[in-house]
Every structure is written in C-alpha cells, then in structure tokens.
Scaffold this motif. Structure first.
Motif, PDB file in Angstrom:
ATOM      1  N   PRO A   1     100.810  14.676  32.613  1.00  0.00           N
ATOM      2  CA  PRO A   1     101.477  15.892  32.125  1.00  0.00           C
ATOM      3  C   PRO A   1     100.528  17.089  32.090  1.00  0.00           C
ATOM      4  N   ALA A   2      99.208  16.825  32.279  1.00  0.00           N
ATOM      5  CA  ALA A   2      98.223  17.920  32.305  1.00  0.00           C
ATOM      6  C   ALA A   2      97.867  18.334  33.729  1.00  0.00           C
ATOM      7  N   GLY A   3      98.463  17.702  34.729  1.00  0.00           N
ATOM      8  CA  GLY A   3      98.179  18.042  36.133  1.00  0.00           C
ATOM      9  C   GLY A   3      98.625  19.476  36.408  1.00  0.00           C
TER      10      GLY A   3
ATOM     11  N   ALA B   1      93.326   9.376  48.048  1.00  0.00           N
ATOM     12  CA  ALA B   1      93.237  10.457  49.039  1.00  0.00           C
ATOM     13  C   ALA B   1      91.827  11.049  48.919  1.00  0.00           C
ATOM     14  N   GLY B   2      91.636  12.010  47.984  1.00  0.00           N
ATOM     15  CA  GLY B   2      90.290  12.573  47.776  1.00  0.00           C
ATOM     16  C   GLY B   2      89.418  11.655  46.938  1.00  0.00           C
ATOM     17  N   GLY B   3      90.036  10.835  46.115  1.00  0.00           N
ATOM     18  CA  GLY B   3      89.296   9.899  45.257  1.00  0.00           C
ATOM     19  C   GLY B   3      88.683  10.545  44.014  1.00  0.00           C
ATOM     20  N   THR B   4      88.966  11.838  43.769  1.00  0.00           N
ATOM     21  CA  THR B   4      88.301  12.510  42.638  1.00  0.00           C
ATOM     22  C   THR B   4      88.801  11.990  41.285  1.00  0.00           C
ATOM     23  N   ASP B   5      90.021  11.502  41.259  1.00  0.00           N
ATOM     24  CA  ASP B   5      90.529  10.928  40.011  1.00  0.00           C
ATOM     25  C   ASP B   5      90.183   9.455  39.920  1.00  0.00           C
ATOM     26  N   LEU B   6      90.359   8.795  41.046  1.00  0.00           N
ATOM     27  CA  LEU B   6      90.100   7.355  41.092  1.00  0.00           C
ATOM     28  C   LEU B   6      88.647   7.058  40.686  1.00  0.00           C
TER      29      LEU B   6
ATOM     30  N   ARG C   1      87.803  18.307  48.063  1.00  0.00           N
ATOM     31  CA  ARG C   1      88.174  16.888  48.251  1.00  0.00           C
ATOM     32  C   ARG C   1      89.535  16.574  47.643  1.00  0.00           C
ATOM     33  N   ALA C   2      89.769  17.138  46.444  1.00  0.00           N
ATOM     34  CA  ALA C   2      90.975  16.788  45.684  1.00  0.00           C
ATOM     35  C   ALA C   2      92.223  17.253  46.429  1.00  0.00           C
ATOM     36  N   THR C   3      93.248  16.418  46.431  1.00  0.00           N
ATOM     37  CA  THR C   3      94.484  16.747  47.152  1.00  0.00           C
ATOM     38  C   THR C   3      95.623  17.017  46.172  1.00  0.00           C
TER      39      THR C   3
ATOM     40  N   MET D   1      86.361  24.528  34.975  1.00  0.00           N
ATOM     41  CA  MET D   1      86.247  23.064  34.932  1.00  0.00           C
ATOM     42  C   MET D   1      86.800  22.485  33.641  1.00  0.00           C
ATOM     43  N   THR D   2      88.018  22.815  33.345  1.00  0.00           N
ATOM     44  CA  THR D   2      88.551  22.395  32.059  1.00  0.00           C
ATOM     45  C   THR D   2      89.918  21.733  32.212  1.00  0.00           C
ATOM     46  N   ILE D   3      90.162  20.733  31.379  1.00  0.00           N
ATOM     47  CA  ILE D   3      91.475  20.083  31.408  1.00  0.00           C
ATOM     48  C   ILE D   3      92.406  20.856  30.472  1.00  0.00           C
TER      49      ILE D   3
ATOM     50  N   THR E   1      94.146  19.407  50.898  1.00  0.00           N
ATOM     51  CA  THR E   1      93.251  19.587  49.748  1.00  0.00           C
ATOM     52  C   THR E   1      93.673  20.849  48.979  1.00  0.00           C
ATOM     53  N   LEU E   2      93.215  20.928  47.744  1.00  0.00           N
ATOM     54  CA  LEU E   2      93.554  22.092  46.917  1.00  0.00           C
ATOM     55  C   LEU E   2      93.038  23.362  47.580  1.00  0.00           C
ATOM     56  N   ASN E   3      91.843  23.294  48.202  1.00  0.00           N
ATOM     57  CA  ASN E   3      91.324  24.501  48.865  1.00  0.00           C
ATOM     58  C   ASN E   3      92.107  24.851  50.124  1.00  0.00           C
TER      59      ASN E   3
HETATM   60  C1  FAD Z   1      85.324  17.497  37.779  1.00  0.00           C
HETATM   61  C2  FAD Z   1      86.813  17.393  37.878  1.00  0.00           C
HETATM   62  C3  FAD Z   1      87.596  18.483  37.508  1.00  0.00           C
HETATM   63  C4  FAD Z   1      89.003  18.405  37.591  1.00  0.00           C
HETATM   64  N1  FAD Z   1      89.759  19.500  37.215  1.00  0.00           N
HETATM   65  C5  FAD Z   1      91.108  19.423  37.264  1.00  0.00           C
HETATM   66  C6  FAD Z   1      91.916  20.534  36.849  1.00  0.00           C
HETATM   67  O1  FAD Z   1      91.429  21.607  36.470  1.00  0.00           O
HETATM   68  N2  FAD Z   1      93.266  20.367  36.882  1.00  0.00           N
HETATM   69  C7  FAD Z   1      93.861  19.213  37.294  1.00  0.00           C
HETATM   70  O2  FAD Z   1      95.091  19.129  37.307  1.00  0.00           O
HETATM   71  N3  FAD Z   1      93.114  18.145  37.704  1.00  0.00           N
HETATM   72  C8  FAD Z   1      91.757  18.225  37.702  1.00  0.00           C
HETATM   73  N4  FAD Z   1      90.995  17.141  38.093  1.00  0.00           N
HETATM   74  C9  FAD Z   1      91.664  15.902  38.505  1.00  0.00           C
HETATM   75  C10 FAD Z   1      91.766  15.685  40.050  1.00  0.00           C
HETATM   76  O3  FAD Z   1      90.741  16.326  40.759  1.00  0.00           O
HETATM   77  C11 FAD Z   1      93.114  16.183  40.588  1.00  0.00           C
HETATM   78  O4  FAD Z   1      94.150  15.503  39.904  1.00  0.00           O
HETATM   79  C12 FAD Z   1      93.247  15.958  42.101  1.00  0.00           C
HETATM   80  O5  FAD Z   1      94.327  16.722  42.579  1.00  0.00           O
HETATM   81  C13 FAD Z   1      93.398  14.503  42.506  1.00  0.00           C
HETATM   82  O6  FAD Z   1      93.428  14.432  43.927  1.00  0.00           O
HETATM   83  P1  FAD Z   1      92.689  13.267  44.738  1.00  0.00           P
HETATM   84  O7  FAD Z   1      93.127  13.371  46.152  1.00  0.00           O
HETATM   85  O8  FAD Z   1      91.226  13.283  44.512  1.00  0.00           O
HETATM   86  O9  FAD Z   1      93.333  12.000  44.023  1.00  0.00           O
HETATM   87  P2  FAD Z   1      92.906  10.458  44.150  1.00  0.00           P
HETATM   88  O10 FAD Z   1      91.821  10.148  43.151  1.00  0.00           O
HETATM   89  O11 FAD Z   1      92.667  10.079  45.566  1.00  0.00           O
HETATM   90  O12 FAD Z   1      94.278   9.802  43.675  1.00  0.00           O
HETATM   91  C14 FAD Z   1      94.806  10.074  42.390  1.00  0.00           C
HETATM   92  C15 FAD Z   1      96.076   9.239  42.189  1.00  0.00           C
HETATM   93  O13 FAD Z   1      97.091   9.668  43.085  1.00  0.00           O
HETATM   94  C16 FAD Z   1      97.543   8.603  43.899  1.00  0.00           C
HETATM   95  N5  FAD Z   1      97.830   9.167  45.219  1.00  0.00           N
HETATM   96  C17 FAD Z   1      97.040   9.973  45.976  1.00  0.00           C
HETATM   97  N6  FAD Z   1      97.688  10.344  47.096  1.00  0.00           N
HETATM   98  C18 FAD Z   1      98.911   9.740  47.062  1.00  0.00           C
HETATM   99  C19 FAD Z   1     100.038   9.726  47.938  1.00  0.00           C
HETATM  100  N7  FAD Z   1     100.086  10.433  49.084  1.00  0.00           N
HETATM  101  N8  FAD Z   1     101.120   8.982  47.581  1.00  0.00           N
HETATM  102  C20 FAD Z   1     101.126   8.282  46.412  1.00  0.00           C
HETATM  103  N9  FAD Z   1     100.098   8.268  45.534  1.00  0.00           N
HETATM  104  C21 FAD Z   1      98.995   8.991  45.866  1.00  0.00           C
HETATM  105  C22 FAD Z   1      96.419   7.572  43.890  1.00  0.00           C
HETATM  106  O14 FAD Z   1      96.916   6.281  44.110  1.00  0.00           O
HETATM  107  C23 FAD Z   1      95.868   7.756  42.483  1.00  0.00           C
HETATM  108  O15 FAD Z   1      96.646   7.024  41.561  1.00  0.00           O
HETATM  109  C24 FAD Z   1      89.607  17.201  38.047  1.00  0.00           C
HETATM  110  C25 FAD Z   1      88.804  16.098  38.431  1.00  0.00           C
HETATM  111  C26 FAD Z   1      87.431  16.200  38.351  1.00  0.00           C
HETATM  112  C27 FAD Z   1      86.607  15.002  38.759  1.00  0.00           C
END
Ligand code: FAD
Length: 288
Positions: free
Chosen positions: A119-121, A31-36, A107-109, A192-194, A75-77
């Motif tokens: 478990p830290a999400g 989705a946002g790709g921030t984790d990928l 970007r993050a969703t 910006m902390t896990i 998105t989170l925002n």
């Molecule tokens: C600098 C930084 C700071 C961060 N801080 C935090 C924080 O404080 N707390 C926190 O919890 N996380 C944090 N994160 C992690 C991340 O940003 C979040 O987990 C975010 O919500 C992921 O969303 P995304 O759309 O970018 O995920 P993506 O990278 O697009 O996807 C993540 C995973 O979810 C799957 N996915 C996405 N959408 C779907 C869908 N609709 N159905 C099924 N599977 C799906 C993907 O296949 C992938 O496995 C951080 C990341 C970064 C880079």
C-alpha cells in the motif's frame, strides 16, 4: 550455502515450457531485484528463481489508440525519461520523481512496484486514479487475461496472482488534457524515503465547480483503492474552506491507517486529511 536455481526465459513460450518442469516448486519471479534483495522473507529450500531480465516481451512503452501500454520490466528511469509518459501521464512522472535514488531507479521496475502490492508503493495510487488495468500471463495454460487493480490486490503486500503468473502489460487509458492532476507523498525526509502517506488525484474543474474527481491514498489502508465516498461528496461542489473541511471528515472514515515503525495511525490520518486540503486548494489555484 545451497546453490539457487535461476532461470532466464527469453520468451513467454519458453517460460511456458519451463513452467511444466518447475510448477511444483515455489517460483520466485524478479525483475530489478531491488525489493527481493532486501526482503526479510525466508525463502523455501526448493525455491526456483525466474529472472525477467531477458524477456523482451515485458519491456517497452507504447501509445496504442487512446491507451498507453507499459511493459512491466520498464525501469522507473525509463518511464521518467519517456517522451510519451511525459506528454500524457504527468502524474506518473510526479510520483516516480519522488522514488528511491538515480541508481535504484535504473534497476527498479514498475512491474516490481506493482508486484509487491505494497500500500506504500508509490506508482500504485497514480495507476489507480488513472484507471489502469493489468494483463496477466498464466504459464500453466500459456494464456493472458486482463484484471483491474481491485481484482489484483487482496491485502497488504498480497496479490491474487497464482504461483508463477506474470504481469505482462500495464494498460493505462490516456486522461483528458483538461483533467488536473495531483501527487504528493510525505515521508521521513525528502529523499530515499518510504511513504508515510500519499495522495493522487485527477479532477475536472469548470468555473470553480468540481465536475469529476478521482482520489486514491497510499499507505493508509490495507490495499490502495479509490476514495469513492469522498469523491461523491466533492462532485459538483465548489471548493470553499467549508467544503474542504467536510471532505476531510468523510475521507477520515474511508481510510484505515495503522501504527507501525514509520508512523502512528493518528499522524497518518492527519497527513492524509492535510494532503486532501492541499490537493483541493492547489487544483483550484491551477485553474486561475
Ligand atoms: C534503497 C531503496 C529505495 C526505495 N525507494 C522506494 C520508493 O521511494 N518508493 C517505492 O514505492 N518503492 C521504493 N523501493 C522499493 C523498490 O525499489 C520498488 O518497489 C521497485 O519498483 C521494485 O522493482 P524491482 O523490479 O526491483 O522488483 P523486484 O525486487 O524484482 O520484484 C518485486 C516483487 O514484484 C514481483 N514482480 C516483479 N515483476 C513482476 C511481473 N512482471 N509480474 C509479476 N510479479 C512481478 C516479484 O516477484 C517480487 O515479488 C525502494 C527500494 C530500495 C532498495
């Protein structure tokens, strides 16, 4: 460098049609790709990427009867600034405020946070105490089904979705206004902390008595789930220092933290117990 195959279906029907052509490949949804982007996992050569960015059916936030339905590609925002969420789901606002940075939250969703199944999400413990459920789309059969969070998680960073399955809705029952909510997260620093440990709680209090309570702790067990034994102990108790100490002892047996690069098992245990104490005391304070 190998060229990656990336598809961006615009509808679920289009994704269903696409799926018949790619079903034998490893499908990587993003989705946002921030984790990928920051993932360390080695991806198979034949991996096929499916971007959700153009799939409008997965976006939006709406109030429907006594539920709120969040599209996973919100998105989170967008969630943070949604008047409906601000009005009805304060605990989610409290959690998202602690997450990442303004840029990452753009970007993050929420679907990505659940998709990771970490478990830290930080959205997970609020969603668990809110009693949220998920709608899942199977691209093989083009059908949807609903599952609870307990059916969804199957281990640390592991979920029960089949290859290519999508979360299409997050369904959240609107909590009663009288329920007090609590979210706290402890990390290495403030921004910006896990999470090392976190706690979400909903409680209904009357004359200092806990009528109902729901608790979930983050980062201290393989999957996030309700702390049923601690909840059972606390129901119909008044909050005293003795009750708090006894509740902490029960909670300690319900969690199973590990030592990793972010923290030790013992420190996580202590943090979670202290969060429970802080939660119970502040819930009582809100009541006065
Ligand atoms: C600098 C930084 C700071 C961060 N801080 C935090 C924080 O404080 N707390 C926190 O919890 N996380 C944090 N994160 C992690 C991340 O940003 C979040 O987990 C975010 O919500 C992921 O969303 P995304 O759309 O970018 O995920 P993506 O990278 O697009 O996807 C993540 C995973 O979810 C799957 N996915 C996405 N959408 C779907 C869908 N609709 N159905 C099924 N599977 C799906 C993907 O296949 C992938 O496995 C951080 C990341 C970064 C880079």
């Amino acid at each position: 460098m190998n060229k990656k195959k990336i598809f961006s279906p615009k509808t679920l029907t289009e994704y269903h049609e696409l799926y018949s052509k790619i079903e034998n490949s490893k499908i990587i949804i993003f989705a946002g790709g921030t984790d990928l982007m920051v993932g360390k996992e080695e991806l198979p050569e034949d991996a096929v990427f499916v971007s959700l960015s153009e799939l409008e059916e997965l976006k939006g936030i709406e109030k429907k009867g006594d539920t709120i339905i969040i599209g996973p590609s919100s998105t989170l925002n967008e969630i943070l600034h949604s008047p409906v969420i601000q009005e009805e789901l304060l605990i989610l606002i409290q959690a998202i405020r602690t997450m990442a940075s303004e840029q990452v939250r753009n970007r993050a969703t929420i679907g990505g946070n659940i998709g990771n199944a970490s478990p830290a999400g930080d959205t997970i413990t609020p969603l668990v105490v809110l009693g949220a459920s998920l709608t899942i789309f199977s691209p093989r059969t083009a059908t949807e089904r609903n599952i609870s969070f307990s059916e969804y998680f199957c281990g640390p960073c592991a979920n029960t979705l089949d290859n290519g399955e999508l979360i299409t809705k997050i369904i959240i029952p609107i909590p009663l206004k009288k329920m007090k909510c609590y979210f706290r997260k402890v990390g290495q620093r403030n921004a910006m902390t896990i999470t090392k440990a976190s706690l979400s709680c909903f409680a209904e209090i009357d004359n200092d008595e806990i009528l109902d309570i729901r608790l979930a702790a983050g980062s201290v067990s393989p999957t996030v789930r309700r702390l049923i034994k601690t909840e059972e102990f606390l129901k119909h108790k008044t909050i005293s220092e003795r009750t708090v100490e006894e509740a902490k002892r029960i909670l300690e047996k319900e969690i199973s933290p590990i030592t990793d690069i972010r923290s030790t098992k013992a420190f996580r245990e202590l943090l979670t117990k202290n969060l429970l104490g802080d939660c119970l005391r502040s819930i009582l304070l809100y009541e006065q």
